[in-house]
Write a protein that holds these residues in place. Sequence first.
Motif: not given
Length: 351
Positions: A113-134
């Motif tokens: 779905s791309g709307e899973t809350e637990e998954i979306l909560n992980v993304i901000p930390t990845a962005k702070r570390f400038e980790i690319p997301v696939i």
Amino acid sequence: MRIVSSSAEHLIPYSQVEQLRSGREIVRQEAEALLNLARNMDASFLSAVNLVKECTGSVIVCGMGKAGLIGKKITATLSSTGTRAHFLHPAEAVHGDLGCLHEDDVLIVLSNSGETEEILNVIPTAKRFEIPVICITATHHNSLAFRSDIVLEIGRVREACRWGLAPSTSTTAMLALGDALALVVSEAKGFMPHHFAQFHPGGSLGQKLKPVTELMRPKDQLRIAADSETVRDVITQSAKPGRRTGAVLLVDEQGALSGLFTDSDLARLLETRQDSVLDEPVSKVMTKEPLTLNTDSIFSDVIEILSTRKISEIPVVSADRQPVGLIDITDVIGWLPTEGSTTDDLAETNS
């Protein structure tokens, strides 16, 4: 077996014929989804391959529920094919496990779905570390896709269960796409069977991939003689203590393997009463340019040669054809797995 009808008033018999028909339809539906997925793969897949291939840290795979189970399998495939990978449970991630992330990592997230809350909560930390997301998701039009660097679409697929609810077709597509990513990256890295063997030392698979250098009789246990010596001298002077091999390895002036003389060759000379040949150079009766294995060979190579060429001994040589070991067919029986495997089963590894 009976199922409840949509009206919940009657029980409808579910015959074995209907069960088989349903099973086939589920497999067909999932197979069609995979064919569509293959047809629609585009440059985004190539970008993901390059990103994972060039990753200097770890590939962190993240998914919730059934997608998480698929993520664990993708993690295992990456790890076993030469790409360092770890699975991050999204629910545990926001309670401290995000500490496993590092700026050199790549994050792969799975959500249909791309709307899973637990998954979306992980993304901000990845962005702070400038980790690319696939992300592996249904379409580009969801919250996860908007926040990802590379989107791998599986398409809007209908789940294979009767009511279109249980994750089935979508998870099959995720698994196939994850396998494709891991295996193409592996090929791009030049990952070979001997590398694979390093990560699979156990079980039948580990035995098939075991390097020949761990299985051969080493040089100090071999009967080696100069090809200029007589047959008689070769037989009488090349004895070695311990378990006897059925062949003498013959070398030229440079010490390179030039031929092989076996017990069977000697028996044929005696049976045909060619006694005079015993005092002639062994080079006249040896098998010239015998089949050999190099030091990079694996156990399945041994099985294929022994079973297809009907020979009993295979010398192992270095790059300059110096003898370093010998495979004797009498040793092979002890190496074969005992769980129902046969030499034919093992030979299929190279077919």
